[in-house]
Scaffold this motif. Structure first.
Motif, PDB file in Angstrom:
ATOM      1  N   TRP A   1       0.834  -1.207   0.000  1.00 20.42           N
ATOM      2  CA  TRP A   1       0.000   0.000   0.000  1.00 20.42           C
ATOM      3  C   TRP A   1       0.866   1.253   0.000  1.00 20.42           C
ATOM      4  O   TRP A   1       0.589   2.212  -0.733  1.00 20.42           O
ATOM      5  CB  TRP A   1      -0.910  -0.010   1.229  1.00 20.42           C
ATOM      6  N   LEU A   2       1.936   1.261   0.790  1.00 24.56           N
ATOM      7  CA  LEU A   2       2.824   2.416   0.868  1.00 24.56           C
ATOM      8  C   LEU A   2       3.481   2.686  -0.482  1.00 24.56           C
ATOM      9  O   LEU A   2       3.571   3.842  -0.927  1.00 24.56           O
ATOM     10  CB  LEU A   2       3.897   2.166   1.934  1.00 24.56           C
ATOM     11  N   ALA A   3       3.943   1.615  -1.137  1.00 24.88           N
ATOM     12  CA  ALA A   3       4.591   1.770  -2.443  1.00 24.88           C
ATOM     13  C   ALA A   3       3.611   2.275  -3.492  1.00 24.88           C
ATOM     14  O   ALA A   3       3.943   3.159  -4.289  1.00 24.88           O
ATOM     15  CB  ALA A   3       5.198   0.437  -2.880  1.00 24.88           C
ATOM     16  N   MET A   4       2.404   1.726  -3.492  1.00 24.90           N
ATOM     17  CA  MET A   4       1.395   2.124  -4.481  1.00 24.90           C
ATOM     18  C   MET A   4       0.914   3.546  -4.251  1.00 24.90           C
ATOM     19  O   MET A   4       0.599   4.273  -5.203  1.00 24.90           O
ATOM     20  CB  MET A   4       0.214   1.155  -4.434  1.00 24.90           C
ATOM     21  N   THR A   5       0.865   3.976  -2.990  1.00 21.88           N
ATOM     22  CA  THR A   5       0.313   5.288  -2.658  1.00 21.88           C
ATOM     23  C   THR A   5       1.340   6.407  -2.774  1.00 21.88           C
ATOM     24  O   THR A   5       1.041   7.484  -3.301  1.00 21.88           O
ATOM     25  CB  THR A   5      -0.261   5.279  -1.227  1.00 21.88           C
ATOM     26  N   PHE A   6       2.570   6.173  -2.310  1.00 22.26           N
ATOM     27  CA  PHE A   6       3.553   7.250  -2.201  1.00 22.26           C
ATOM     28  C   PHE A   6       4.794   7.073  -3.081  1.00 22.26           C
ATOM     29  O   PHE A   6       5.493   8.048  -3.341  1.00 22.26           O
ATOM     30  CB  PHE A   6       4.022   7.383  -0.743  1.00 22.26           C
TER      31      PHE A   6
ATOM     32  N   PRO B   1       4.608   2.055  -8.304  1.00 19.31           N
ATOM     33  CA  PRO B   1       3.936   0.741  -8.329  1.00 19.31           C
ATOM     34  C   PRO B   1       4.893  -0.416  -8.575  1.00 19.31           C
ATOM     35  O   PRO B   1       4.654  -1.530  -8.094  1.00 19.31           O
ATOM     36  CB  PRO B   1       2.940   0.895  -9.486  1.00 19.31           C
ATOM     37  N   GLU B   2       5.995  -0.169  -9.318  1.00 18.63           N
ATOM     38  CA  GLU B   2       6.952  -1.242  -9.581  1.00 18.63           C
ATOM     39  C   GLU B   2       7.635  -1.708  -8.300  1.00 18.63           C
ATOM     40  O   GLU B   2       7.973  -2.885  -8.149  1.00 18.63           O
ATOM     41  CB  GLU B   2       8.006  -0.756 -10.581  1.00 18.63           C
ATOM     42  N   ILE B   3       7.816  -0.769  -7.348  1.00 17.95           N
ATOM     43  CA  ILE B   3       8.463  -1.103  -6.085  1.00 17.95           C
ATOM     44  C   ILE B   3       7.587  -2.056  -5.268  1.00 17.95           C
ATOM     45  O   ILE B   3       8.092  -2.831  -4.450  1.00 17.95           O
ATOM     46  CB  ILE B   3       8.763   0.181  -5.290  1.00 17.95           C
TER      47      ILE B   3
END
Length: 305
Positions: free
Chosen positions: A263-268, A271-273
């Motif tokens: 969620w953190l990667a997708m939000t801030f 998305p690849e992370i």
């Protein structure tokens, strides 16, 4: 041969296999994991009292190792690959998994020990995380306090609320609290269900991503594997150095809240992370499954003696 025992001892591996086989349907159920995690924590927290929450020197050592290792990893890898550097640092800084108290308890460890660090690590990432995000993504439009409040809202709903409910029931409606406590065995099977869904989502992510070629995915898998094994090892060593139970440290530092980091990667972030914690899901649950199977075999041998 006791097939029921084999099924239970390796339930996480069976769940992963089913997640792969039925991924076209299971990935759509990913939002359900938030609610099952909430119930898992609620049932687990009925086993601990407020006085059981104590911050020890083992916690302090693990906290120092976690943050120093994350910073070192980022600065060492960043000159070669910015995305990988952030992905590895994110994995190391990811808070302890909400399911960690359950798995640790099943391995003979302490729910209270893991819960203490679970609270500390989640609050730390909420307060310090926005600063780090701002450094690696200066173009991010959200301000510090907006980011903090956004992260804390996620943390509090999934972490603080079930803890408050469990302790509230303990002192106001003890009969209901005791009934819930007697159902705590269900937490393991809730986690098995979660693994099926999360593995299904991971397979779906891989199959629908244009960036994740087989060669690049293998590279990310090897990097994530090394990171996972390193965290489990350092957690166990931290406990051994301070005289604590080794399984407490191993699961606390190694078992990660991958749903939160995705969620953190997708939000801030990027998305690849998010694929780094997705791979971590697979690896950590293979480790957890083997640990549980070994622990169960040891218990069975002990009973037979």
């Amino acid at each position: 041969m006791n097939f029921a025992r084999i099924f239970r001892d390796y339930a996480l591996l069976w769940a992963m296999l089913l997640g792969i086989l039925f991924h076209p349907w299971l990935w759509k159920w990913a939002p359900l994991t938030t609610y099952t995690l909430f119930l898992m924590l609620l049932l687990s927290y009925t086993k601990i009292k407020p006085t059981d929450i104590k911050f020890t020197r083992t916690h302090l050592l693990m906290f120092a190792i976690q943050w120093i290792a994350a910073m070192l990893s980022y600065f060492i890898i960043e000159p070669y690959d910015h995305t990988v550097a952030i992905g590895v640092a994110l994995l190391i800084l990811t808070p302890t998994a909400t399911a960690a108290p359950v798995i640790t308890s099943m391995l003979g460890g302490s729910i209270a020990f893991v819960t203490t660090y679970l609270i500390v690590s989640n609050v730390a990432i909420a307060l310090i995380g926005p600063v780090l995000i701002g450094l690696v993504y200066p173009e991010m439009q959200m301000g510090y306090w907006d980011t903090v409040l956004t992260i804390l809202s996620q943390v509090s709903m999934l972490l603080v609320l079930p803890l408050g409910i469990a302790w509230g029931l303990r002192y106001t409606v003890p009969k209901i609290h005791d009934k819930l406590s007697n159902l705590s065995f269900l937490t393991f099977w809730m986690w098995v269900l979660n693994i099926m869904i999360l593995i299904g989502a991971a397979v779906h992510t891989y199959l629908t991503s244009e960036q994740l070629t087989p060669r690049y995915t293998l590279l990310l898998l090897l990097i994530t594997l090394a990171t996972t094994l390193g965290l489990y090892y350092l957690g166990g060593r931290s406990a051994k150095w301070t005289g604590a139970i080794i399984v407490n440290g191993r699961q606390t530092l190694g078992q990660k809240n991958t749903v939160f980091s995705i969620w953190l990667a997708m939000t801030f972030l990027d998305p690849e992370i998010a694929f780094f914690p997705t791979l971590y899901i697979v690896i950590q649950n293979v480790i957890n499954s083997l640990e549980l199977a070994a622990h169960q075999r040891a218990k069975h041998k002990y009973k037979e003696c």
